[in-house]
Write a protein that holds these residues in place. Structure first.
Motif, PDB file in Angstrom:
ATOM      1  N   MET A 122      -1.123   3.667 -15.838  1.00 29.00           N
ATOM      2  CA  MET A 122      -2.320   2.909 -16.200  1.00 29.00           C
ATOM      3  C   MET A 122      -3.596   3.535 -15.647  1.00 29.00           C
ATOM      4  SD  MET A 122      -0.382   0.810 -17.692  1.00 29.00           S
ATOM      5  CE  MET A 122       1.129  -0.153 -17.577  1.00 29.00           C
ATOM      6  N   GLY A 123      -3.644   4.880 -15.614  1.00 29.22           N
ATOM      7  CA  GLY A 123      -4.849   5.536 -15.155  1.00 29.22           C
ATOM      8  C   GLY A 123      -5.063   5.487 -13.660  1.00 29.22           C
ATOM      9  N   LYS A 124      -4.012   5.173 -12.897  1.00 29.53           N
ATOM     10  CA  LYS A 124      -4.130   5.114 -11.437  1.00 29.53           C
ATOM     11  C   LYS A 124      -3.066   6.010 -10.805  1.00 29.53           C
ATOM     12  CE  LYS A 124      -5.933   0.384 -11.477  1.00 29.53           C
ATOM     13  NZ  LYS A 124      -5.727  -1.016 -11.022  1.00 29.53           N
ATOM     14  N   PRO A 125      -3.233   7.332 -10.903  1.00 25.93           N
ATOM     15  CA  PRO A 125      -2.228   8.243 -10.345  1.00 25.93           C
ATOM     16  C   PRO A 125      -2.221   8.204  -8.828  1.00 25.93           C
ATOM     17  CG  PRO A 125      -4.144   9.464 -11.060  1.00 25.93           C
ATOM     18  CD  PRO A 125      -4.352   8.057 -11.517  1.00 25.93           C
ATOM     19  N   VAL A 126      -1.025   8.298  -8.252  1.00 21.62           N
ATOM     20  CA  VAL A 126      -0.884   8.271  -6.801  1.00 21.62           C
ATOM     21  C   VAL A 126       0.167   9.288  -6.394  1.00 21.62           C
ATOM     22  CG1 VAL A 126       0.855   6.423  -6.868  1.00 21.62           C
ATOM     23  CG2 VAL A 126      -0.514   6.783  -4.797  1.00 21.62           C
ATOM     24  N   ILE A 127      -0.039   9.927  -5.252  1.00 20.69           N
ATOM     25  CA  ILE A 127       0.928  10.856  -4.676  1.00 20.69           C
ATOM     26  C   ILE A 127       1.537  10.206  -3.447  1.00 20.69           C
ATOM     27  CG2 ILE A 127       1.236  13.096  -3.524  1.00 20.69           C
ATOM     28  CD1 ILE A 127      -1.096  14.137  -5.245  1.00 20.69           C
ATOM     29  N   ARG A 128       2.860  10.246  -3.357  1.00 16.56           N
ATOM     30  CA  ARG A 128       3.563   9.706  -2.194  1.00 16.56           C
ATOM     31  C   ARG A 128       4.508  10.772  -1.659  1.00 16.56           C
ATOM     32  NH1 ARG A 128       4.257   5.598  -6.106  1.00 16.56           N
ATOM     33  NH2 ARG A 128       2.901   3.784  -5.777  1.00 16.56           N
ATOM     34  N   TYR A 129       4.746  10.754  -0.345  1.00 13.13           N
ATOM     35  CA  TYR A 129       5.644  11.750   0.235  1.00 13.13           C
ATOM     36  C   TYR A 129       6.158  11.257   1.584  1.00 13.13           C
ATOM     37  CZ  TYR A 129       1.699  12.912   3.277  1.00 13.13           C
ATOM     38  OH  TYR A 129       0.684  12.847   4.195  1.00 13.13           O
ATOM     39  N   ASN A 130       7.282  11.823   1.992  1.00 15.43           N
ATOM     40  CA  ASN A 130       7.771  11.644   3.367  1.00 15.43           C
ATOM     41  C   ASN A 130       8.636  12.841   3.730  1.00 15.43           C
ATOM     42  OD1 ASN A 130      10.166  11.240   2.003  1.00 15.43           O
ATOM     43  ND2 ASN A 130      10.697   9.334   3.032  1.00 15.43           N
ATOM     44  N   SER A 131       8.931  12.979   5.032  1.00 21.69           N
ATOM     45  CA  SER A 131       9.743  14.099   5.493  1.00 21.69           C
ATOM     46  C   SER A 131      10.522  13.702   6.722  1.00 21.69           C
ATOM     47  CB  SER A 131       8.869  15.314   5.815  1.00 21.69           C
ATOM     48  OG  SER A 131       9.653  16.368   6.353  1.00 21.69           O
ATOM     49  N   MET A 132      11.797  14.021   6.730  1.00 21.98           N
ATOM     50  CA  MET A 132      12.627  13.767   7.904  1.00 21.98           C
ATOM     51  C   MET A 132      12.219  14.668   9.061  1.00 21.98           C
ATOM     52  SD  MET A 132      14.421  11.270   7.033  1.00 21.98           S
ATOM     53  CE  MET A 132      15.439  11.217   8.524  1.00 21.98           C
ATOM     54  N   ARG A 133      11.552  15.794   8.759  1.00 20.01           N
ATOM     55  CA  ARG A 133      11.068  16.677   9.819  1.00 20.01           C
ATOM     56  C   ARG A 133      10.045  15.967  10.702  1.00 20.01           C
ATOM     57  NH1 ARG A 133      11.824  22.286   9.308  1.00 20.01           N
ATOM     58  NH2 ARG A 133      13.920  22.595   8.471  1.00 20.01           N
ATOM     59  N   GLU A 134       9.387  14.965  10.124  1.00 21.15           N
ATOM     60  CA  GLU A 134       8.416  14.197  10.887  1.00 21.15           C
ATOM     61  C   GLU A 134       9.031  12.897  11.419  1.00 21.15           C
ATOM     62  OE1 GLU A 134       5.252  13.696   8.090  1.00 21.15           O
ATOM     63  OE2 GLU A 134       4.341  15.627   8.607  1.00 21.15           O
ATOM     64  N   LEU A 135      10.355  12.763  11.232  1.00 21.12           N
ATOM     65  CA  LEU A 135      11.097  11.577  11.700  1.00 21.12           C
ATOM     66  C   LEU A 135      10.444  10.295  11.202  1.00 21.12           C
ATOM     67  CD1 LEU A 135      11.877  12.688  15.386  1.00 21.12           C
ATOM     68  CD2 LEU A 135      13.315  12.908  13.348  1.00 21.12           C
ATOM     69  N   ASP A 136      10.032  10.322   9.948  1.00 20.07           N
ATOM     70  CA  ASP A 136       9.339   9.170   9.381  1.00 20.07           C
ATOM     71  C   ASP A 136       9.832   8.976   7.953  1.00 20.07           C
ATOM     72  OD1 ASP A 136       7.674   7.207   8.545  1.00 20.07           O
ATOM     73  OD2 ASP A 136       5.815   8.310   8.864  1.00 20.07           O
TER      74      ASP A 136
END
Length: 385
Positions: A283-297
């Motif tokens: 709907m015209g609201k692009p979002v980027i999400r990410y996580n990494s186990m290297r950051e223990l999060d």
């Protein structure tokens, strides 16, 4: 090279926009020539333009004959913006005259064109760069950085979708189809470069296998499309392809021919052994999400998913598809001034183009798994006869 003399072939909407951006966005560029078989694209005011290009760029010479432009205009660069199914021969002719090329995507429309373009590039003193502007989007830069830092680990599964909302009758839009019928005739899965390009940039191997299915065409008001020699075919409403590398990395891709849901064009999901990153456009609201186990999060972090590349956020000239077009031209012009290499090589361009050709063939064979080979493979000659 202080100044870069640029010519553009194909003055439809995309070609006009690229000429304007190159001429107005870069001080080192001289818009020397433009070419199209339809003179009104140059001499008359066109869609989304403030004036006719002939008035906007009176010093730029217009040609109806491409060969004549190559012979007379003393060009350093040709930007190929013809229909998506007729790029290769224009690129080949420029390379044969040692004129640098920026080719829009897809690079080729057949395996035979891939063979001829590959050979022309090997014999030329000029460089050819692939104009894959999605590779310059914010997500692509962040994904590469995430991968290089080891936060993603080894990618093992990726997904992409390119869902372009189509209004009733949009296939007949004169503004989009004035230079040819490719928008109506191109099989959806063939236009896979926008989706595969950013993902392949973090893979260290080629895609090798493909299986593809199409849904058929279901709209009761959809007319048959006439192809070569009077043949009739109906473009699939949706096509789904699954690609795999030799080591087992899987990429799933969904492309549409017809869709009544305005949900957003480009989405990506990347699964790695150490982390995850996605760009979801809804709907015209692009979002980027990410996580990494290297950051223990394990909690997904969320940031803006607009196209603007990070390095160009404060540049007022950075326009065109959210700044991607400007970044693409900037990388290319700098490569020309520095003597290369191409920002996105022909090999990279074909690696994101040829899978669509193989996927179409797989769909014609009811999803048969096909092995894909490329011009740089030893067994390429087995598919080019």
């Amino acid at each position: 090279m202080n100044k870069i003399r640029v010519g553009v072939v194909g003055m439809g909407h995309r070609g006009r926009a690229m000429l304007k951006l190159a001429a107005e966005g870069f001080d080192q560029v001289v818009p020397a020539a433009a070419c199209d078989i339809l003179p009104h694209n140059w001499y008359e005011k066109q869609w989304l333009m403030p004036d006719s290009l002939s008035n906007m760029f009176p010093e730029t010479k217009f040609y109806e004959d491409y060969d004549q432009m190559l012979d007379e205009a003393n060009l350093d660069v040709v930007i190929v913006e013809t229909g998506a199914d007729i790029h290769a021969d224009f690129c080949i002719k420029a390379l044969q005259k040692n004129i640098n090329v920026l080719s829009d995507i897809p690079n080729v429309a057949s395996l035979d064109e891939a063979e001829r373009l590959w050979k022309a590039a090997e014999c030329s003193k000029a460089i050819i760069s692939t104009g894959a502007n999605p590779n310059y989007q914010r997500f692509a830069f962040l994904l590469m950085d995430f991968y290089k830092k080891g936060l993603l680990g080894k990618p093992y599964c990726m997904e992409a979708e390119y869902i372009h909302w189509s209004l009733p009758g949009s296939d007949e839009n004169i503004h989009l189809n004035e230079n040819g019928d490719w928008r109506r005739l191109l099989i959806p899965i063939r236009y896979c470069t926008h989706s595969l390009g950013p993902l392949l940039s973090i893979l260290e191997e080629d895609l090798r296998y493909v299986s593809c299915f199409g849904t058929g065409q279901h709209s009761p008001d959809a007319s048959s499309t006439f192809g070569e020699n009077g043949s009739v075919f109906k473009k699939d409403d949706m096509m789904c392809a699954q690609f795999r590398t030799e080591s087992g990395v899987v990429i799933r891709l969904m492309r549409n021919g017809r869709c009544r849901a305005s949900i957003g064009h480009h989405s990506y999901r990347v699964f790695g052994t150490e982390g995850y990153m996605e760009r979801i456009d809804r709907m015209g609201k692009p979002v980027i999400r990410y996580n990494s186990m290297r950051e223990l999060d394990t909690q997904l972090k969320e940031i803006d998913g607009e196209f603007m590349p990070p390095a160009y956020e404060n540049n007022p000239r950075a326009t065109g598809h959210g700044g991607m077009d400007f970044a693409m031209l900037d990388y290319f012009f700098k490569a020309i001034q520095n003597g290369g290499p191409a920002p996105i090589s022909l090999r990279e361009g074909l690696a994101m183009t040829l899978p669509g050709i193989y996927a179409e063939e797989s769909a014609k064979r009811a999803g048969q798994v096909l092995r894909m080979v490329y011009p740089w493979d030893e067994d390429w000659s087995t598919v080019i006869k």
